[in-house]
Design a protein around this motif. Structure first.
Motif, PDB file in Angstrom:
ATOM      1  N   HIS A   1       0.847  -1.188   0.000  1.00  0.00           N
ATOM      2  CA  HIS A   1       0.000   0.000   0.000  1.00  0.00           C
ATOM      3  C   HIS A   1       0.884   1.241   0.000  1.00  0.00           C
ATOM      4  CE1 HIS A   1      -3.721  -2.204   0.902  1.00  0.00           C
ATOM      5  NE2 HIS A   1      -2.996  -2.951   1.709  1.00  0.00           N
TER       6      HIS A   1
ATOM      7  N   CYS B   1      -3.842   6.156  -0.177  1.00  0.00           N
ATOM      8  CA  CYS B   1      -3.041   5.012  -0.607  1.00  0.00           C
ATOM      9  C   CYS B   1      -2.743   5.232  -2.080  1.00  0.00           C
ATOM     10  CB  CYS B   1      -3.817   3.713  -0.417  1.00  0.00           C
ATOM     11  SG  CYS B   1      -2.963   2.296  -1.148  1.00  0.00           S
TER      12      CYS B   1
ATOM     13  N   GLN C   1      -0.690   3.210  -3.952  1.00  0.00           N
ATOM     14  CA  GLN C   1      -0.234   2.006  -4.652  1.00  0.00           C
ATOM     15  C   GLN C   1      -1.490   1.230  -4.986  1.00  0.00           C
ATOM     16  OE1 GLN C   1       2.791   1.173  -5.548  1.00  0.00           O
ATOM     17  NE2 GLN C   1       3.902   2.787  -4.472  1.00  0.00           N
ATOM     18  N   TYR C   2      -1.637   0.809  -6.216  1.00  0.00           N
ATOM     19  CA  TYR C   2      -2.842   0.067  -6.581  1.00  0.00           C
ATOM     20  C   TYR C   2      -2.853  -1.251  -5.807  1.00  0.00           C
ATOM     21  CZ  TYR C   2      -6.598  -2.199  -8.902  1.00  0.00           C
ATOM     22  OH  TYR C   2      -7.792  -2.846  -9.116  1.00  0.00           O
ATOM     23  N   CYS C   3      -3.839  -1.399  -4.912  1.00  0.00           N
ATOM     24  CA  CYS C   3      -3.826  -2.564  -4.022  1.00  0.00           C
ATOM     25  C   CYS C   3      -5.036  -3.462  -4.220  1.00  0.00           C
ATOM     26  CB  CYS C   3      -3.738  -2.107  -2.565  1.00  0.00           C
ATOM     27  SG  CYS C   3      -4.941  -0.853  -2.124  1.00  0.00           S
TER      28      CYS C   3
ATOM     29  N   HIS D   1      -9.188   0.017  -4.186  1.00  0.00           N
ATOM     30  CA  HIS D   1      -8.035   0.860  -3.863  1.00  0.00           C
ATOM     31  C   HIS D   1      -8.420   2.341  -3.737  1.00  0.00           C
ATOM     32  CE1 HIS D   1      -4.465   3.247  -4.755  1.00  0.00           C
ATOM     33  NE2 HIS D   1      -5.030   3.607  -5.869  1.00  0.00           N
TER      34      HIS D   1
ATOM     35  N   MET E   1      -9.563   3.677  -0.413  1.00  0.00           N
ATOM     36  CA  MET E   1      -8.652   3.578   0.724  1.00  0.00           C
ATOM     37  C   MET E   1      -8.160   4.967   1.124  1.00  0.00           C
ATOM     38  SD  MET E   1      -5.607   0.902   1.248  1.00  0.00           S
ATOM     39  CE  MET E   1      -4.489   1.045   2.645  1.00  0.00           C
TER      40      MET E   1
HETATM   41 CU1  CUA Z   1      -4.084   0.375  -0.552  1.00  0.00          CU
HETATM   42 CU2  CUA Z   1      -4.229   1.218  -2.742  1.00  0.00          CU
END
Ligand code: CUA
Length: 317
Positions: free
Chosen positions: A112, A147, A149-151, A155, A158
């Motif tokens: 993340h 966040c 970062q592609y999680c 996402h 977030m």
């Molecule tokens: Cu955690 Cu995007």
């Protein structure tokens, strides 16, 4: 086509190639300059992160088992945050302006990002590592936590919030019980504030459409047969799926929180059972949920979908 034409063609291509190489080198030079610029003027730094450990071990560390804000010195606070799909825990943190804030970040599942909008704080939260960084906020205000970062699928949902308040307005975050209050009740309010309040609100009124109210509702769940066990299970194993409370639909996901201690879960459930006037709706012979009862519900290998079925089987009127 004459030989001359082909010669001119080659020259033209060579010229384009030279320009292209020049542009590439200029870009690289520009990036290097920008990195130095960021380091020197915006206080960005290459963060340090502790040696790798299994995620479970990190999550079992006391600070990550119960993340939140903690005062560690007169003018120093520690903010511990767990990043998980798709939320920051806790979702809201409050720190005073002017104090040194030490952030401790760890990921429960995948990679993340942790970006405090409008500041130079922008780090990757890598599973198996603890990221530490320090920052001082000069101005009160609310900063979104993002966040970057592609999680996964949600996402974009977030987000969290960091509120910087005037030092005088800082709510008490230390584990000091209020006058005469039993220690476990102070602890329960703290756990509730860190784990539950972002969705169910400090006053237990919930969030329309997503997170149901606890006011009035928790005693009703408790009154149903199997409701007491259900209340423990929902904290241990979470709940996923659509539910209805007093004619309204809620679709939020309750995350499983097995890392909380039996004592904390019992104390927090008792808090939700009795706070906000809920105590009036409890039967006269109500006895608080004990840590032992919580311990007995562990190791069932249930998931959030099983808990939804459990809820559907409850006889709620
Ligand atoms: Cu955690 Cu995007």
């Amino acid at each position: 086509m004459t030989t001359d034409d082909s010669h001119n063609g080659h020259e033209a291509i060579e010229r384009v190639e030279r320009i292209w190489i020049g542009v590439s080198l200029a870009l690289i030079a520009m990036f290097v300059i920008l990195v130095f610029f960021a380091v020197h003027t915006h206080g960005a730094h290459i963060g340090h992160s502790e040696t790798r450990k299994p995620v479970d071990e990190i999550m079992a560390m006391p600070e990550f088992a119960d993340p939140g804000v903690e005062q560690i010195a007169p003018d120093q606070y520690r903010v511990t945050i767990v990043a998980q799909a798709f939320s920051f825990i806790p979702r809201r943190v409050e720190v005073p302006a002017g104090a040194e804030i030490e952030f401790r970040l760890a990921a429960r599942d995948v990679l993340h990002g942790f970006n405090v909008k409008g500041t130079a704080i922008n780090v990757e939260v890598i599973p198996g590592e603890v990221s530490t960084l320090r920052y001082t906020f000069d101005e009160p205000g609310t900063y979104p936590l993002i966040c970057n970062q592609y999680c996964g699928i949600a996402h974009h949902d977030m987000v969290g919030f960091l509120t910087v308040v005037d030092p005088d307005e800082m709510a008490v975050v230390a584990e000091t019980p209020e006058n005469g209050e039993p220690v476990d009740e102070a602890q329960a309010r703290r756990v509730y504030g860190n784990q539950c309040a972002a969705c169910h609100q400090v006053d237990g009124t919930g969030t329309p459409g997503t997170f149901p109210p606890l006011v009035g509702h928790v005693p009703a769940l408790h009154a149903a047969e199997g409701g007491r066990e259900y209340l423990i299970d929902i904290v241990l194993y979470g709940l996923q799926g659509e539910i209805e409370v007093e004619g309204r639909t809620y679709r939020g996901m309750m995350p499983p929180m097995p890392r909380l201690s039996d004592e904390d879960i019992a104390a927090t459930l008792n808090h939700a059972l009795q706070a906000w006037g809920n105590a009036d709706a409890l039967p006269g012979d109500f006895s608080p949920i004990t840590a032992d009862e919580v311990a007995q519900r562990r190791d069932q290998e249930l998931g959030p979908a099983d808990v939804l079925q459990q809820r559907e089987a409850l006889d709620l009127d």
